[in-house]
Scaffold this motif. Structure first.
Motif, PDB file in Angstrom:
ATOM      1  N   TYR A  81       0.837  -1.202   0.000  1.00  0.00           N
ATOM      2  CA  TYR A  81       0.000   0.000   0.000  1.00  0.00           C
ATOM      3  C   TYR A  81       0.875   1.255   0.000  1.00  0.00           C
ATOM      4  O   TYR A  81       0.604   2.224  -0.740  1.00  0.00           O
ATOM      5  CB  TYR A  81      -0.911  -0.017   1.230  1.00  0.00           C
ATOM      6  N   MET A  82       1.919   1.280   0.816  1.00  0.00           N
ATOM      7  CA  MET A  82       2.820   2.435   0.845  1.00  0.00           C
ATOM      8  C   MET A  82       3.494   2.639  -0.498  1.00  0.00           C
ATOM      9  O   MET A  82       3.622   3.779  -0.982  1.00  0.00           O
ATOM     10  CB  MET A  82       3.858   2.246   1.960  1.00  0.00           C
ATOM     11  N   GLY A  86       3.334   6.049  -2.999  1.00  0.00           N
ATOM     12  CA  GLY A  86       4.492   6.680  -3.608  1.00  0.00           C
ATOM     13  C   GLY A  86       4.989   7.938  -2.926  1.00  0.00           C
ATOM     14  O   GLY A  86       5.609   8.796  -3.562  1.00  0.00           O
ATOM     15  N   LEU A  87       4.734   8.090  -1.611  1.00  0.00           N
ATOM     16  CA  LEU A  87       5.267   9.237  -0.888  1.00  0.00           C
ATOM     17  C   LEU A  87       6.758   9.034  -0.620  1.00  0.00           C
ATOM     18  O   LEU A  87       7.330   7.982  -0.934  1.00  0.00           O
ATOM     19  CB  LEU A  87       4.518   9.407   0.439  1.00  0.00           C
ATOM     20  N   GLU A 101      11.087  -5.366   9.572  1.00  0.00           N
ATOM     21  CA  GLU A 101      11.880  -6.008   8.531  1.00  0.00           C
ATOM     22  C   GLU A 101      11.239  -5.824   7.161  1.00  0.00           C
ATOM     23  O   GLU A 101      11.933  -5.552   6.162  1.00  0.00           O
ATOM     24  CB  GLU A 101      12.059  -7.497   8.840  1.00  0.00           C
ATOM     25  N   ALA A 102       9.917  -5.940   7.100  1.00  0.00           N
ATOM     26  CA  ALA A 102       9.212  -5.770   5.826  1.00  0.00           C
ATOM     27  C   ALA A 102       9.344  -4.339   5.310  1.00  0.00           C
ATOM     28  O   ALA A 102       9.625  -4.118   4.118  1.00  0.00           O
ATOM     29  CB  ALA A 102       7.738  -6.149   5.983  1.00  0.00           C
ATOM     30  N   ILE A 103       9.162  -3.367   6.192  1.00  0.00           N
ATOM     31  CA  ILE A 103       9.188  -1.963   5.776  1.00  0.00           C
ATOM     32  C   ILE A 103      10.602  -1.502   5.442  1.00  0.00           C
ATOM     33  O   ILE A 103      10.850  -0.940   4.361  1.00  0.00           O
ATOM     34  CB  ILE A 103       8.559  -1.074   6.864  1.00  0.00           C
ATOM     35  N   TYR A 104      11.539  -1.749   6.340  1.00  0.00           N
ATOM     36  CA  TYR A 104      12.912  -1.296   6.083  1.00  0.00           C
ATOM     37  C   TYR A 104      13.551  -2.091   4.934  1.00  0.00           C
ATOM     38  O   TYR A 104      14.349  -1.564   4.173  1.00  0.00           O
ATOM     39  CB  TYR A 104      13.759  -1.409   7.351  1.00  0.00           C
ATOM     40  N   GLY A 105      13.150  -3.364   4.810  1.00  0.00           N
ATOM     41  CA  GLY A 105      13.663  -4.177   3.705  1.00  0.00           C
ATOM     42  C   GLY A 105      13.191  -3.706   2.351  1.00  0.00           C
ATOM     43  O   GLY A 105      13.804  -4.009   1.316  1.00  0.00           O
ATOM     44  N   ALA A 106      12.092  -2.945   2.338  1.00  0.00           N
ATOM     45  CA  ALA A 106      11.567  -2.397   1.085  1.00  0.00           C
ATOM     46  C   ALA A 106      12.150  -1.024   0.771  1.00  0.00           C
ATOM     47  O   ALA A 106      11.710  -0.359  -0.178  1.00  0.00           O
ATOM     48  CB  ALA A 106      10.048  -2.311   1.160  1.00  0.00           C
ATOM     49  N   GLY A 107      13.126  -0.596   1.570  1.00  0.00           N
ATOM     50  CA  GLY A 107      13.831   0.646   1.263  1.00  0.00           C
ATOM     51  C   GLY A 107      13.362   1.875   2.018  1.00  0.00           C
ATOM     52  O   GLY A 107      13.827   2.989   1.750  1.00  0.00           O
ATOM     53  N   TYR A 108      12.455   1.700   2.984  1.00  0.00           N
ATOM     54  CA  TYR A 108      11.989   2.838   3.776  1.00  0.00           C
ATOM     55  C   TYR A 108      12.971   3.126   4.908  1.00  0.00           C
ATOM     56  O   TYR A 108      13.550   2.205   5.495  1.00  0.00           O
ATOM     57  CB  TYR A 108      10.589   2.565   4.326  1.00  0.00           C
ATOM     58  N   TYR A 117       5.226   8.700   6.611  1.00  0.00           N
ATOM     59  CA  TYR A 117       4.249   7.732   7.106  1.00  0.00           C
ATOM     60  C   TYR A 117       4.463   7.479   8.597  1.00  0.00           C
ATOM     61  O   TYR A 117       5.609   7.463   9.075  1.00  0.00           O
ATOM     62  CB  TYR A 117       4.406   6.368   6.403  1.00  0.00           C
ATOM     63  N   VAL A 118       3.382   7.246   9.297  1.00  0.00           N
ATOM     64  CA  VAL A 118       3.418   6.641  10.630  1.00  0.00           C
ATOM     65  C   VAL A 118       2.639   5.338  10.530  1.00  0.00           C
ATOM     66  O   VAL A 118       1.471   5.340  10.128  1.00  0.00           O
ATOM     67  CB  VAL A 118       2.797   7.546  11.707  1.00  0.00           C
ATOM     68  N   VAL A 119       3.295   4.235  10.861  1.00  0.00           N
ATOM     69  CA  VAL A 119       2.662   2.915  10.791  1.00  0.00           C
ATOM     70  C   VAL A 119       2.574   2.342  12.203  1.00  0.00           C
ATOM     71  O   VAL A 119       3.586   2.258  12.904  1.00  0.00           O
ATOM     72  CB  VAL A 119       3.453   1.959   9.882  1.00  0.00           C
ATOM     73  N   VAL A 120       1.368   1.951  12.596  1.00  0.00           N
ATOM     74  CA  VAL A 120       1.150   1.463  13.961  1.00  0.00           C
ATOM     75  C   VAL A 120       0.612   0.038  13.923  1.00  0.00           C
ATOM     76  O   VAL A 120      -0.372  -0.250  13.233  1.00  0.00           O
ATOM     77  CB  VAL A 120       0.169   2.375  14.728  1.00  0.00           C
ATOM     78  N   ALA A 121       1.277  -0.830  14.668  1.00  0.00           N
ATOM     79  CA  ALA A 121       0.885  -2.239  14.781  1.00  0.00           C
ATOM     80  C   ALA A 121       1.050  -2.664  16.227  1.00  0.00           C
ATOM     81  O   ALA A 121       1.338  -1.848  17.111  1.00  0.00           O
ATOM     82  CB  ALA A 121       1.744  -3.107  13.855  1.00  0.00           C
TER      83      ALA A 121
END
Length: 256
Positions: A81-82, A86-87, A101-108, A117-121
Motif C-alpha cells: 500500500y505504501m 508513492g510518498l 523487517e518488511a518496511i525497512y527491507g523495502a527501502g523505507y 508515514y506513521v505505521v502502527v501495529a
C-alpha cells in the motif's frame, strides 16, 4: 449447495492452529488442498513475525510445509500500500520485527521527527514516548496507517490488547482516522485476490473470527467458511448480523 472453489484465503491462528496448540483437522485441511493442487493463500493480520518465520513455524510445530509465497501478512500488504501511494520513503514505525523487517527491507528509512508515514501495529514494548512521537508526526501531516483493526489478541491468558487498540489511542490523540490495511479491510483483500489470480466468485475465505476473517469475505464479495475452533463460538452463530456462507465445527467436515 456447496460450490467447488478454485482457491482459498485462509486464516492461521484459531483456524489452522490455536496459539501454540495443534488443530489436526486444520493441518489435514491444508494437506488435502495440496494433494488436490488447489491454490491457497494464508492471510494473517499478525505483523510480529516475518513470512519466513511463519513458514518455519508451520513446518516445525504444525506439520505443514508450504511455499513462502503462500503466506501474505498485514506487514506485506502495508508495504504494498505504501509503495502504491508513492510518498517519500521515510517512516516512523510502532511495531515488532516482522513489520520493521518488511518496511525497512523495502527501502523505507526510519524518521522520528518528520516522516511521510506513521505505521502502527502491535508492539509489546510500547512506551509513552513512542506514542508521543507518532502523535506529533501525524499532527505534522504524516500519513497514518494502522496495520490491522484487531482490538484484541487471543492468548493463553485471555484476550489481550491488539494492534487496533493501539491505533485507537493515537486516533484519539490526533483526531485523525487511520487507514487500516489488514482483515477485514478491502486493501489487504484486493491485494490477496490479485496475488492468487483467481476471481472473487471462485474463492472461499476460511477463518475462525467473524469480525475479521468472515467480514473480509462478506464486505468484499467473497464466500465465507466459519470454523468454530477459535474466536467466534458456535453459540454466537445464530445471532451474527450477516450469516457466513458456511459454518463448520471442524475443518474435517469440509470437502475441498
Amino acid at each position: 449447495m456447496k460450490k467447488n472453489y478454485k482457491g482459498y484465503l485462509i486464516d492461521l491462528d484459531g483456524t489452522i492452529y490455536l496459539g501454540n496448540h495443534r488443530i489436526p483437522a486444520g493441518e489435514d485441511f491444508i494437506h488435502r488442498l495440496q494433494a488436490a493442487n488447489i491454490p491457497y493463500l494464508f492471510l494473517t493480520n499478525n505483523t510480529t513475525k516475518t513470512p519466513r518465520v511463519v513458514q518455519k513455524r508451520l513446518a516445525t510445530e504444525f506439520n505443514i510445509e508450504t511455499p513462502l509465497d503462500t503466506i501474505y501478512t498485514a506487514s506485506a500488504a502495508t508495504v504494498d500500500y505504501m509503495d502504491d501511494l508513492g510518498l517519500e520513503k521515510t517512516v516512523y514505525v510502532i511495531g515488532e520485527d516482522g513489520l520493521k523487517e518488511a518496511i525497512y527491507g523495502a527501502g523505507y528509512k526510519k524518521e522520528r521527527e518528520n516522516p511521510a508515514y506513521v505505521v502502527v501495529a502491535l508492539d509489546t514494548d510500547l512506551t509513552y514516548e513512542m506514542l508521543a512521537l507518532a502523535t506529533l508526526a501525524i499532527h505534522k501531516g504524516a500519513k497514518f496507517i494502522g496495520t490491522n483493526p484487531d482490538l484484541n489478541l487471543p492468548s493463553e491468558r485471555g484476550l489481550l490488547p491488539g494492534a487496533g487498540s493501539l491505533v485507537k489511542m493515537i486516533e484519539a490523540a490526533t483526531r485523525v482516522q487511520a487507514t487500516y490495511i489488514g482483515k477485514p479491510e478491502a486493501i489487504i483483500t484486493e491485494k490477496a485476490v490479485k496475488k492468487l489470480g483467481i476471481p472473487k466468485e471462485e474463492l472461499l475465505m476460511v477463518g475462525d473470527n467473524y469480525l475479521t476473517d468472515i467480514r473480509t469475505g462478506i464486505d468484499n464479495g467473497i464466500d465465507t467458511l466459519l470454523v468454530t475452533t477459535g474466536f467466534t463460538k458456535a453459540e454466537e452463530v445464530p445471532n451474527l448480523p450477516i450469516s457466513p456462507t458456511y459454518v463448520v465445527s471442524s475443518l474435517e467436515h469440509w470437502e475441498v
